[in-house]
Design a protein around this motif. Structure first.
Motif, PDB file in Angstrom:
ATOM      1  N   LEU F  60       5.158 -14.277  -9.202  1.00  0.00           N
ATOM      2  CA  LEU F  60       4.115 -13.898 -10.166  1.00  0.00           C
ATOM      3  C   LEU F  60       2.984 -14.924 -10.203  1.00  0.00           C
ATOM      4  O   LEU F  60       1.816 -14.569 -10.361  1.00  0.00           O
ATOM      5  CB  LEU F  60       4.724 -13.706 -11.562  1.00  0.00           C
ATOM      6  N   ASP F  61       3.321 -16.217 -10.073  1.00  0.00           N
ATOM      7  CA  ASP F  61       2.263 -17.236 -10.011  1.00  0.00           C
ATOM      8  C   ASP F  61       1.337 -16.972  -8.823  1.00  0.00           C
ATOM      9  O   ASP F  61       0.108 -17.074  -8.936  1.00  0.00           O
ATOM     10  CB  ASP F  61       2.887 -18.638  -9.837  1.00  0.00           C
ATOM     11  N   THR F  62       1.926 -16.640  -7.704  1.00  0.00           N
ATOM     12  CA  THR F  62       1.108 -16.421  -6.518  1.00  0.00           C
ATOM     13  C   THR F  62       0.277 -15.146  -6.659  1.00  0.00           C
ATOM     14  O   THR F  62      -0.909 -15.115  -6.306  1.00  0.00           O
ATOM     15  CB  THR F  62       1.992 -16.368  -5.263  1.00  0.00           C
ATOM     16  N   GLY F  63       0.892 -14.097  -7.183  1.00  0.00           N
ATOM     17  CA  GLY F  63       0.131 -12.869  -7.428  1.00  0.00           C
ATOM     18  C   GLY F  63      -1.050 -13.107  -8.357  1.00  0.00           C
ATOM     19  O   GLY F  63      -2.140 -12.557  -8.161  1.00  0.00           O
ATOM     20  N   THR F  64      -0.822 -13.948  -9.372  1.00  0.00           N
ATOM     21  CA  THR F  64      -1.903 -14.253 -10.322  1.00  0.00           C
ATOM     22  C   THR F  64      -3.028 -15.019  -9.633  1.00  0.00           C
ATOM     23  O   THR F  64      -4.208 -14.782  -9.903  1.00  0.00           O
ATOM     24  CB  THR F  64      -1.328 -15.061 -11.508  1.00  0.00           C
ATOM     25  N   GLU F  65      -2.656 -15.915  -8.718  1.00  0.00           N
ATOM     26  CA  GLU F  65      -3.710 -16.609  -7.976  1.00  0.00           C
ATOM     27  C   GLU F  65      -4.519 -15.635  -7.123  1.00  0.00           C
ATOM     28  O   GLU F  65      -5.738 -15.763  -7.002  1.00  0.00           O
ATOM     29  CB  GLU F  65      -3.120 -17.711  -7.080  1.00  0.00           C
ATOM     30  N   GLU F  66      -3.851 -14.664  -6.527  1.00  0.00           N
ATOM     31  CA  GLU F  66      -4.573 -13.729  -5.655  1.00  0.00           C
ATOM     32  C   GLU F  66      -5.604 -12.925  -6.444  1.00  0.00           C
ATOM     33  O   GLU F  66      -6.649 -12.538  -5.903  1.00  0.00           O
ATOM     34  CB  GLU F  66      -3.607 -12.791  -4.940  1.00  0.00           C
ATOM     35  N   LEU F  67      -5.325 -12.659  -7.723  1.00  0.00           N
ATOM     36  CA  LEU F  67      -6.359 -11.997  -8.546  1.00  0.00           C
ATOM     37  C   LEU F  67      -7.638 -12.828  -8.571  1.00  0.00           C
ATOM     38  O   LEU F  67      -8.747 -12.285  -8.546  1.00  0.00           O
ATOM     39  CB  LEU F  67      -5.844 -11.803  -9.978  1.00  0.00           C
ATOM     40  N   ALA F  68      -7.469 -14.149  -8.616  1.00  0.00           N
ATOM     41  CA  ALA F  68      -8.642 -15.025  -8.599  1.00  0.00           C
ATOM     42  C   ALA F  68      -9.378 -14.955  -7.260  1.00  0.00           C
ATOM     43  O   ALA F  68     -10.600 -15.138  -7.200  1.00  0.00           O
ATOM     44  CB  ALA F  68      -8.222 -16.461  -8.890  1.00  0.00           C
ATOM     45  N   HIS F  69      -8.629 -14.702  -6.195  1.00  0.00           N
ATOM     46  CA  HIS F  69      -9.282 -14.587  -4.880  1.00  0.00           C
ATOM     47  C   HIS F  69     -10.068 -13.284  -4.777  1.00  0.00           C
ATOM     48  O   HIS F  69     -11.147 -13.246  -4.180  1.00  0.00           O
ATOM     49  CB  HIS F  69      -8.248 -14.699  -3.768  1.00  0.00           C
ATOM     50  N   ILE F  70      -9.526 -12.204  -5.338  1.00  0.00           N
ATOM     51  CA  ILE F  70     -10.316 -10.959  -5.378  1.00  0.00           C
ATOM     52  C   ILE F  70     -11.649 -11.251  -6.064  1.00  0.00           C
ATOM     53  O   ILE F  70     -12.718 -10.841  -5.600  1.00  0.00           O
ATOM     54  CB  ILE F  70      -9.578  -9.849  -6.159  1.00  0.00           C
ATOM     55  N   GLU F  71     -11.558 -11.950  -7.178  1.00  0.00           N
ATOM     56  CA  GLU F  71     -12.759 -12.252  -7.973  1.00  0.00           C
ATOM     57  C   GLU F  71     -13.776 -13.082  -7.178  1.00  0.00           C
ATOM     58  O   GLU F  71     -14.981 -12.803  -7.207  1.00  0.00           O
ATOM     59  CB  GLU F  71     -12.319 -13.026  -9.217  1.00  0.00           C
ATOM     60  N   MET F  72     -13.292 -14.082  -6.439  1.00  0.00           N
ATOM     61  CA  MET F  72     -14.204 -14.893  -5.632  1.00  0.00           C
ATOM     62  C   MET F  72     -14.888 -14.048  -4.562  1.00  0.00           C
ATOM     63  O   MET F  72     -16.106 -14.155  -4.339  1.00  0.00           O
ATOM     64  CB  MET F  72     -13.433 -16.027  -4.947  1.00  0.00           C
ATOM     65  N   LEU F  73     -14.113 -13.200  -3.896  1.00  0.00           N
ATOM     66  CA  LEU F  73     -14.693 -12.382  -2.840  1.00  0.00           C
ATOM     67  C   LEU F  73     -15.675 -11.366  -3.404  1.00  0.00           C
ATOM     68  O   LEU F  73     -16.725 -11.104  -2.808  1.00  0.00           O
ATOM     69  CB  LEU F  73     -13.583 -11.680  -2.048  1.00  0.00           C
ATOM     70  N   ALA F  74     -15.336 -10.770  -4.536  1.00  0.00           N
ATOM     71  CA  ALA F  74     -16.246  -9.804  -5.145  1.00  0.00           C
ATOM     72  C   ALA F  74     -17.577 -10.479  -5.488  1.00  0.00           C
ATOM     73  O   ALA F  74     -18.657  -9.924  -5.243  1.00  0.00           O
ATOM     74  CB  ALA F  74     -15.616  -9.191  -6.396  1.00  0.00           C
ATOM     75  N   THR F  75     -17.491 -11.686  -6.029  1.00  0.00           N
ATOM     76  CA  THR F  75     -18.704 -12.422  -6.381  1.00  0.00           C
ATOM     77  C   THR F  75     -19.522 -12.756  -5.137  1.00  0.00           C
ATOM     78  O   THR F  75     -20.750 -12.589  -5.107  1.00  0.00           O
ATOM     79  CB  THR F  75     -18.309 -13.713  -7.124  1.00  0.00           C
ATOM     80  N   MET F  76     -18.853 -13.222  -4.114  1.00  0.00           N
ATOM     81  CA  MET F  76     -19.539 -13.546  -2.866  1.00  0.00           C
ATOM     82  C   MET F  76     -20.229 -12.321  -2.272  1.00  0.00           C
ATOM     83  O   MET F  76     -21.380 -12.387  -1.827  1.00  0.00           O
ATOM     84  CB  MET F  76     -18.515 -14.116  -1.874  1.00  0.00           C
ATOM     85  N   ILE F  77     -19.551 -11.208  -2.269  1.00  0.00           N
ATOM     86  CA  ILE F  77     -20.129  -9.996  -1.681  1.00  0.00           C
ATOM     87  C   ILE F  77     -21.362  -9.555  -2.472  1.00  0.00           C
ATOM     88  O   ILE F  77     -22.390  -9.201  -1.891  1.00  0.00           O
ATOM     89  CB  ILE F  77     -19.065  -8.879  -1.605  1.00  0.00           C
ATOM     90  N   ALA F  78     -21.269  -9.592  -3.790  1.00  0.00           N
ATOM     91  CA  ALA F  78     -22.437  -9.218  -4.607  1.00  0.00           C
ATOM     92  C   ALA F  78     -23.633 -10.099  -4.263  1.00  0.00           C
ATOM     93  O   ALA F  78     -24.769  -9.624  -4.173  1.00  0.00           O
ATOM     94  CB  ALA F  78     -22.094  -9.327  -6.093  1.00  0.00           C
ATOM     95  N   ARG F  79     -23.383 -11.369  -4.040  1.00  0.00           N
ATOM     96  CA  ARG F  79     -24.491 -12.278  -3.728  1.00  0.00           C
ATOM     97  C   ARG F  79     -25.010 -12.083  -2.309  1.00  0.00           C
ATOM     98  O   ARG F  79     -26.212 -12.239  -2.055  1.00  0.00           O
ATOM     99  CB  ARG F  79     -24.027 -13.720  -3.918  1.00  0.00           C
ATOM    100  N   LEU F  80     -24.139 -11.769  -1.383  1.00  0.00           N
ATOM    101  CA  LEU F  80     -24.593 -11.501  -0.020  1.00  0.00           C
ATOM    102  C   LEU F  80     -25.477 -10.253   0.021  1.00  0.00           C
ATOM    103  O   LEU F  80     -26.277 -10.072   0.937  1.00  0.00           O
ATOM    104  CB  LEU F  80     -23.392 -11.324   0.915  1.00  0.00           C
ATOM    105  N   LEU F  81     -25.296  -9.380  -0.975  1.00  0.00           N
ATOM    106  CA  LEU F  81     -26.080  -8.141  -1.004  1.00  0.00           C
ATOM    107  C   LEU F  81     -27.410  -8.300  -1.723  1.00  0.00           C
ATOM    108  O   LEU F  81     -28.213  -7.360  -1.757  1.00  0.00           O
ATOM    109  CB  LEU F  81     -25.258  -7.029  -1.673  1.00  0.00           C
TER     110      LEU F  81
END
Lengths: 283, 283, 283, 283, 283, 283
Positions: F60-81
């Motif tokens: 569960l700790d690792t799954g929770t960290e991966e949610l943060a990675h989704i968030e980082m990628l989503a933010t990066m993609i919005a900025r690349l656009l």
């Protein structure tokens, strides 16, 4: 039962071919909020309506109109594909325009549909009934419809600025207007039902059976209280039956879950990996 | 970034196992309007929000709460599966209760997940991001959210009457209350935006660019005028910018489409199947 | 453009509810060869037809009729669901009939559609445009249509023997007859095109550009020559342009493939895992 | 059981890499009518064949050959990807050819498969068994097969004109020839079965149980009678058991449907929104 | 290229029909980790292998064997369906055994496949290439293979206890043994590659380019430190290149994101809904 | 239950917009092995874990960290656009860079998400739960996790060389490091379980019930014995319970299958097409 009229509801003629815009335009034909979605969503809602003749009629009339919009878009896409270039990209790319077109158009428009429209979105996902809803509850479904028309009109507006072809823009102006009407019409129907039923769907589930202590509570699940600044955090609730309240540090109301071990024939990992406890029949 | 709290937001403990209800309950976990859908819909909307801190915060807080609801449902389903019978149906059916259970439960709850919850709906369709929307336009998306909470609460209400287990009903009463709040909250946010922007999405597309002649027209695409009896057919339009009008016999505004033949290398059927006209390079 | 007629093309009234048959009947509404498939397949084919007025008209007329069949099936399914039992299976299973029904019906017919038809097949897969084809080549597409009507009529025939409800059987007898007509009609259109074009699709691809040595060869890829006993292994080919021949032990005409290693930035496993050869820029 | 032969059935070597053509070629590997589709369609048909040794053998031999075609296409695609450019498009676009390639190739060919073929079509949709059919009725399935080979050969013919690489064209000429054979072979098998069974599938459903009044009727569901000009509207039916007839203005044979209201626990919108009639147990 | 052998690799004959077990058995034929998945996963991996003859051969040999397993399962399912009851459930349910079977079997086994196996899982989801992977990196892919064989054998073991038919169990004992071998074999291949390459995939990405400060850190994203009790939190890392360390309260290393507003032609909600700032061209 | 932290786990800021890289980056956000996959895979595994507190917590700790990675990628993609060009390609292509970008970017990034990240992969396939697994057997699932982290890190490594933006590379270096940790961590957990349970999953299925004669046999299903050269063909098996052996010419152990004909109401093709044998009730 349906009759088909051979004329289009409105013009669908571009001034010149544009295979890349044809690819983009697929979004509002076969995408999540494209015309196939609204057509089939409304038709299924109408066929499933139990009683209430005027709603049934409104829904089916609108669904029938959306079939005409599919037809207009399919025709437009076929015409935008008329002059699609053919050949290998490397040769073509010596003319950068042709190269960009060959690299950017949807290859299925040549290989699969032979310069025809496809039941797919702008990146080639085939249409799926995952996109639609017909629940039997009209207030819920009219909200789905208002959403669909909002998303749809938004997409058409964005497409409007991706082309400067007057013929395409003329057709899009028709779709924009019809989406204006359809938003207005579902809005009117929603108002009528909300007045009769109150705003929470389903309105006739007995309220005392829900956990009313948290029916109007905004839980703040993050540091910082920006979310407290809205209408949703204070004052009477929108349904008039309660008071909004804001909980800055929401606690857990439940306990830490502890699941029982699975029986041996499921072959899950056992809590202490105690193979010796497995019954003889499983050895 | 997220932190996990080991306690559940609310209790999720049935009084007794019920593998068939476990199958049904999957709908509001992994179905079209289940908790995975609202969690990911809200999180993507929040992450994509450009500006407007309070909306971003509200959306992400709610998405974060929905993650807790997935967790509650997953825990409940695992417990409902605790006593799942095993064996062949023919033997089991000598006890009709066991037979009905073995025939009616989701076989993947044994074979695939080993008595665990699955990211799937009540008939076994795996969850898909086809279900969600994050458009960048908040009024459109709040309508999507109000729809999702309406459909979701409707489904929970129906499930409430498919069980008489007090533990299950207790958890459902929590979800019903939270859906009441979430409908109220999106409703409030919608009102706020509609007041600023008017009701048609997108509000800032130049109105003179749409085909305004048909922006408030209800086309009656069937015999009989039941659909004329509503607010949507007469009086000022809901956006206050026009007058609804009703067209009982809508004409076609476009022409009969006639598409140009495809070039020979597409190998479509030619209008007169004139093989002799194909250029030598294709012979 | 379309008009809707409020009457059904044919009766769709069961004598009594039967929620399990409602589940099965979904197959010919929203399954791979259900009425949504043929309706949208024909409509897309028609809209994409370039020239040939009589084919375009035939296709669109038939697609329009299939919309009426969707409507009949949706109505029938809603009525078959009228008396769907509700409650937990364990209690219900004390009456084995109710238990079997509760265990065997589609839970989404209650939870999702509220006793309405769904755009899905008999196991709950939502309809997808993966099922349909519109290629622009009419001979190819008429073959797709003949196949669809063959599979569809076969499924209706099987369903006929899964019920003894006279009202349901009456409606199925209508669908069976219409599928008889549609098979006959596509058969006639195929004959007309085959006469003009010969039987191989596409007929106008230059034959000398294909590897004619193997255009009429049956390769036997197994021990035993049962497959040599058919018309397809001997005599003139069906297109009249060659002679069938049979190769009992087909050789490989190509060589053993050997692929070049990928460049280092692809990070594939290298043939000898020679990390030392990786360029410095990748260290 | 199967044995693998390390040599390819035919050559699969391009003269030069071409990552955009690699993307397009995926269509006939992993698309709706690609080689995976025909391979698995035939194998499932063969394994399910009950009796009729020669058909079973023919079907399985052909399915086994299609496995070899998947292999040839996978090899060709890997080689077309050999020189795929890498880097950011903006830099690359200074050379328009490289820019067009980088913008137009399938990014998964680098990121996901590491310059290998994928089980997907030309726009990246993963292959799905939605594409195939094995019904147990051989006449129906042979029609499906004839359709698949027609669509497949059509797509290969279109691809032939999208490249001028002699190595690629050589391989395509092999596939074109084999599709010629496979169309001929299914055609032959269909003729044999139609002679024994007549043309309507399923041939052994009792004809008197269908609504024979409309078994040979063409309903014209549009204004204008272009569809009356074909063989399908007049003369003896193709199955020899009736006479085609044409109905210019088809009436509705059914009644206007009126569905019963749903019970309260379904929480549908009630006909008159009569909350007062809901039983006390639901309040 | 492939040859087919008409005999099965192993027996596939049940003692008696059992249509409900036929439904369940579909899971290991056409489910996520069924035989279609491993067959196509291995074949695509093999065809895409660039160099390394012995791995390519091992992968293709195993993929070819899995084709034989699909065949065995398809045959077994067809035989389990032999005596499938037919008719309406209400009548049948008078015999509770027949009722449970009719309610619990997969309706597509009658309606769609005519008592044949389907390319689908135990709840009717059609097989999709979403299930498989072929990345070009063999260590990554061998791990995918070891996982597939682990999940697959687990599912077969669970199915073993859902039947007591000796014929079915005999076939399952074959599959269990082959999965034992395949787990051993991929394990051996993994060991060989890990010895050459170290354990982190891809092994040849330059380590100094990753953020090495957090390459061996376990972040505890919850209250309570149960996760600190494992080998993964202390001591040398498994790849021998670092030391595990445990961070009980992980901080955020990044900043609160603030996205720029979208340009007006995107029609997103603007931060302050400032319609007056929109350029004239958009009014 | 979860709390959201408004700061990102790590920086996600490009130096300049790059809409084509935004399209590619979607792969590791919403693709088969993207961050949504690992987040939901781990969370479902954790919620379904029955006992074993430290594994549950780790997962569960690792799954929770991966949610943060989704968030980082989503933010990066919005900025690349951010600076995505708009307009028709033909005009744009006069500047080859703009043309390549317009032709190569994902049109849904404009039309559907309004310059936001999407829950989809690099070719636009929406994320699906087909990608994930949670079986209840931890050894099996940890192998799935090790595979997911291997494929994921491989894809990030490939993406690293598709950009030269320092901001993007900085974020990717974070993901690479975390994937290094996650591979190490699942590796450690696997070692621990394998030590307790032996390596074959499931470890507690009674070995004498499998067909042990073939539990360690490598069948060579092709000509040539390259596959005999590995550790998997000779010596003690990896589980220590047997000896590998190699069968160069594997025989068929089963018989040629012969299926019984289907009953008449299934309407399959009958072995000799003997219509006369059909019972009168079917005529």
């Amino acid at each position: 039962m349906f009759y088909h009229v051979k004329e289009l509801q409105y013009h669908a003629k571009p001034e010149r071919p544009d295979p890349i815009f044809a690819k983009k335009l697929q979004e509002v034909l076969g995408g999540q909020f494209g015309e196939i979605s609204v057509a089939l969503q409304y038709l299924f809602q109408g066929w499933n309506t139990r009683g209430d003749g005027k709603y049934r009629d409104l829904i089916l009339d609108t669904g029938t109109e959306e079939l005409a919009h599919i037809e207009m878009l399919a025709t437009m896409i076929a015409r935008l594909l008329d002059g699609a270039p053919v050949g290998d990209v490397e040769t073509a790319a010596k003319d950068p325009i042709v190269g960009a077109i060959l690299g950017g158009m949807n290859p299925q428009h040549v290989i699969v549909s032979g310069l025809g429209a496809m039941p797919a979105d702008s990146v080639g996902n085939r249409w799926t009934a995952d996109y639609i809803v017909a629940s039997g509850n009209l207030l819920a479904d009219f909200r789905a419809n208002l959403n669909a028309e909002s998303q749809g009109r938004l997409q058409v507006a964005r497409l409007y600025y991706e082309t400067n072809d007057p013929g395409v823009r003329d057709m899009l102006s028709w779709l924009l207007a019809r989406d204006t009407m359809h938003q207005n019409q579902w809005y009117a129907a929603i108002c009528e039902l909300e007045e009769k039923e109150n705003i929470v769907v389903p309105s006739n589930f007995p309220r005392h059976l829900e956990k009313q202590e948290v029916s109007y509570t905004l839980f703040n699940f993050s540091k910082g209280n920006a979310s407290a600044q809205g209408r949703w955090a204070h004052g009477p609730s929108m349904d008039g039956l309660g008071q909004f309240n804001y909980v800055a540090n929401p606690p857990a109301f439940g306990e830490k879950p502890k699941l029982a071990p699975a029986p041996p024939h499921i072959f899950n990992t056992l809590p202490q990996v105690m193979r010796e406890d497995i019954p003889p029949s499983l050895k």
